[in-house]
Design an enzyme around this catalytic site. Structure first.
Site, short mmCIF file in Angstrom:
data_model
loop_
_atom_site.label_atom_id
_atom_site.label_comp_id
_atom_site.label_asym_id
_atom_site.label_seq_id
_atom_site.Cartn_x
_atom_site.Cartn_y
_atom_site.Cartn_z
N HIS A 307 19.70 29.16 1.56
CA HIS A 307 19.87 27.74 1.26
C HIS A 307 19.70 26.95 2.53
CE1 HIS A 307 21.53 24.00 -0.22
NE2 HIS A 307 21.30 24.48 -1.43
N ASP A 364 21.39 29.18 -7.95
CA ASP A 364 20.32 29.49 -8.91
C ASP A 364 20.21 30.98 -9.22
OD1 ASP A 364 19.51 26.96 -9.48
OD2 ASP A 364 18.34 26.82 -7.65
N1 ACO Z 1 13.97 35.99 1.21
C1 ACO Z 1 13.58 36.52 2.39
N2 ACO Z 1 13.65 35.88 3.57
C2 ACO Z 1 14.14 34.63 3.58
C3 ACO Z 1 14.57 33.99 2.39
C4 ACO Z 1 14.48 34.71 1.18
N3 ACO Z 1 14.89 34.17 0.03
N4 ACO Z 1 15.01 32.75 2.69
C5 ACO Z 1 14.87 32.60 4.00
N5 ACO Z 1 14.34 33.74 4.54
C6 ACO Z 1 14.10 34.00 5.98
C7 ACO Z 1 12.87 33.29 6.49
O1 ACO Z 1 11.72 34.09 6.36
C8 ACO Z 1 13.25 33.01 7.91
O2 ACO Z 1 13.11 34.21 8.63
P1 ACO Z 1 12.70 34.17 10.21
O3 ACO Z 1 13.82 33.42 10.88
O4 ACO Z 1 12.60 35.60 10.59
O5 ACO Z 1 11.40 33.42 10.26
C9 ACO Z 1 14.75 32.71 7.85
O6 ACO Z 1 15.20 33.43 6.69
C10 ACO Z 1 15.08 31.23 7.68
O7 ACO Z 1 14.35 30.72 6.56
P2 ACO Z 1 13.83 29.23 6.42
O8 ACO Z 1 12.71 29.21 5.42
O9 ACO Z 1 13.57 28.67 7.77
O10 ACO Z 1 15.10 28.52 5.84
P3 ACO Z 1 15.12 27.10 5.15
O11 ACO Z 1 16.48 26.58 5.36
O12 ACO Z 1 13.96 26.27 5.59
O13 ACO Z 1 14.83 27.47 3.61
C11 ACO Z 1 15.14 28.03 1.34
C12 ACO Z 1 15.81 27.51 2.63
C13 ACO Z 1 13.88 27.20 1.03
C14 ACO Z 1 16.13 27.85 0.19
C15 ACO Z 1 14.77 29.52 1.52
O14 ACO Z 1 15.93 30.28 1.84
C16 ACO Z 1 14.07 30.11 0.31
O15 ACO Z 1 12.83 30.00 0.20
N6 ACO Z 1 14.84 30.76 -0.64
C17 ACO Z 1 14.27 31.28 -1.85
C18 ACO Z 1 14.07 30.15 -2.86
C19 ACO Z 1 15.38 29.65 -3.46
O16 ACO Z 1 16.23 30.43 -3.88
N7 ACO Z 1 15.52 28.31 -3.54
C20 ACO Z 1 16.70 27.67 -4.14
C21 ACO Z 1 17.41 26.82 -3.16
S1 ACO Z 1 18.92 26.25 -3.88
C22 ACO Z 1 18.52 24.90 -4.79
O17 ACO Z 1 17.48 24.30 -4.70
C23 ACO Z 1 19.53 24.50 -5.76
#
Ligand code: ACO
Length: 428
Positions: A307, A364
């Site tokens: 998140h 979610d």
């Molecule tokens: N699976 C695997 N790796 C992940 C995931 C995931 N679900 N989420 C983040 N990471 C990793 C990234 O690759 C990154 O790794 P790195 O530091 O080695 O490059 C690190 O964790 C940080 O990730 P970011 O994308 O920079 O985090 P951000 O805060 O921008 O993104 C997000 C948050 C978009 C929710 C992300 O975690 C994601 O894509 N999750 C899956 C989709 C999801 O469940 N969305 C629902 C959000 S809740 C809502 O809208 C109600």
């Protein structure tokens, strides 16, 4: 703490006020930055460090896992209030008295009808259309059937616009589902509670009475409360920025619905179920998918994990996990998809990749599982999210308009070509 922040550019010092929120959050007020520095701007793609507004609606602390609407904790609201009370609280700032709540519900019911011509628009969509696209279109179309613009300085006009959309929106939600499944359209029953009526409108078959199941009503009520607002997320910011051009409430909401659709936002609940289905089809090997999620060469992400704001736990996920267990055991649901979900959850919570990056199951991850248990089709999950988020979007739009916020118009840092003379087509 100092009440000023100093910025030094090319040896020149500039001071900017520090402002503190009611929960002691600190911000540097850079309203004067461009003017005083001769055009310097800040750059912050994804707005990870940028506050777009001041707001008195929702407080969240991602590190501590706190979420409060108008000062009330999400845990207490989910336990003690119902969705309509929470909607009233978000929109008008205070919990309603019984009388105010009854009046609110009565007024909403008066508007629980849409122009019959909306059915013609719905008819024009193929059955294969995604319900989120249909919902965004129908919500926008409501403007054409209710063309009066809202005078935001009139409490009465504002109130009328609010009860109108709260009355009509659940009908559109139910119709997107009924259309997809070839069910006749239905207006529900004004004798029912707001959430009961939603279930009635979604599931009532023409040939039989619809019997309310209190477990489902309670679970849906909770889910809607948990989704009702989440401060300046992608869809809410979209609603505010659309409304900042003085576009009307319904079209601003329609823009929010489109923003919510994406799999990185509200579309995640559908994406979670699709991911679990795909894992099942592929033999149920959760370890394989854990490896894919960790592989930087592989675009696969574990949907429902991580998140932008919650970096320790998502308080909504905690509440909903308990509700998911209750609903599934009460309904006696046996589902291999759930075993895969539990397996993934356990592995991720113990895996250093997920632990180090503070990637926990988000709301979610569990909401999709409950919706599936309730018999709601997967492609409707994000629509259900929109239904829950409606009061939040309304309250944020109302706050933005009544505070007379300026039009949202970010700046950019241009990195393209500098001036070049036009090349005639024969010389290209
Ligand atoms: N699976 C695997 N790796 C992940 C995931 C995931 N679900 N989420 C983040 N990471 C990793 C990234 O690759 C990154 O790794 P790195 O530091 O080695 O490059 C690190 O964790 C940080 O990730 P970011 O994308 O920079 O985090 P951000 O805060 O921008 O993104 C997000 C948050 C978009 C929710 C992300 O975690 C994601 O894509 N999750 C899956 C989709 C999801 O469940 N969305 C629902 C959000 S809740 C809502 O809208 C109600």
């Amino acid at each position: 703490m100092s009440d000023k922040a100093t910025l030094e550019i090319n040896g020149e010092k500039y001071e900017f006020p520090i402002v503190v929120g009611s929960e002691n959050e600190v911000a540097i007020d850079i309203k004067a930055l461009r003017g005083s520095t001769g055009g310097v701007i800040t750059i912050d793609p994804g707005y990870k460090n940028t506050g777009s507004c001041e707001s008195a609606i929702t407080f969240l602390d991602g590190e501590k896992g706190i979420l409060r609407y108008r000062g009330y904790s999400i845990e207490e609201l989910a336990e003690k209030a119902d969705f309509l009370e929470v909607a009233y609280l978000l929109i008008f700032g205070e919990l309603p008295t019984q009388e105010e709540l009854d009046q609110f519900h009565t007024d909403i019911k008066k508007h629980a009808v849409v122009d019959d011509d909306i059915k013609k628009i719905l008819d024009a969509f193929p059955k294969s259309a995604h319900p989120m696209g249909v919902l965004a279109s129908l919500t926008s179309a409501l403007t054409a059937f209710n063309p009066t613009s809202v005078n935001v300085d009139s409490d009465e006009e504002m109130y009328n616009a609010i009860v109108r959309i709260l009355g009509k929106f659940p009908i559109l939600v139910a119709w997107t589902m009924r259309k997809k499944h070839g069910m006749p359209l239905d207006y529900g029953s004004t004798s029912l509670g707001y959430v009961e009526n939603i279930l009635h409108m979604m599931f009532k078959r023409p040939d039989e009475e619809y019997t309310q199941n209190p477990i489902l009503v309670n679970a849906l009520d909770k889910l809607l409360i948990l989704h009702a607002d989440h401060e300046q997320n992608c869809s809410t910011s979209t609603v505010r920025i659309t409304g900042s051009s003085h576009a009307g409430l319904f079209v601003s909401l329609s823009a929010g619905i489109s923003a919510l659709w994406g799999p990185l936002h509200g579309g995640a609940n559908q994406a979670v179920l699709e991911m679990l289905e795909a894992i099942k089809e592929d033999g149920g090997d959760t370890k394989k998918y854990m490896s894919k999620a960790k592989d930087k060469e592989d675009p696969f992400r574990l949907m429902g994990f991580g998140h932008r704001v919650y970096k320790n736990f998502d308080p909504r996920a905690k509440i909903i996990k308990v509700a998911a267990d209750d609903v599934l055991s009460d309904l006696g649901v046996q589902d291999p998809i759930l075993d895969i979900a539990k397996g993934l959850e356990k592995e991720a919570l113990e895996d250093p990749y997920f632990v180090d990056r503070k990637l926990y199951p988000n709301v979610d991850f569990y909401s999709g599982i409950i919706y599936r248990g309730m018999g709601i089709p997967t492609e409707m999950f994000t629509v259900m999210f929109a239904l829950g988020r409606l009061p939040g979007w309304i309250s944020q739009w109302k706050e933005m308009r009544t505070r007379k916020e300026p039009i949202g118009r970010p700046r950019q840092l241009y990195t393209g070509e500098t001036y070049r003379p036009f090349k005639d087509i024969t010389n290209r």
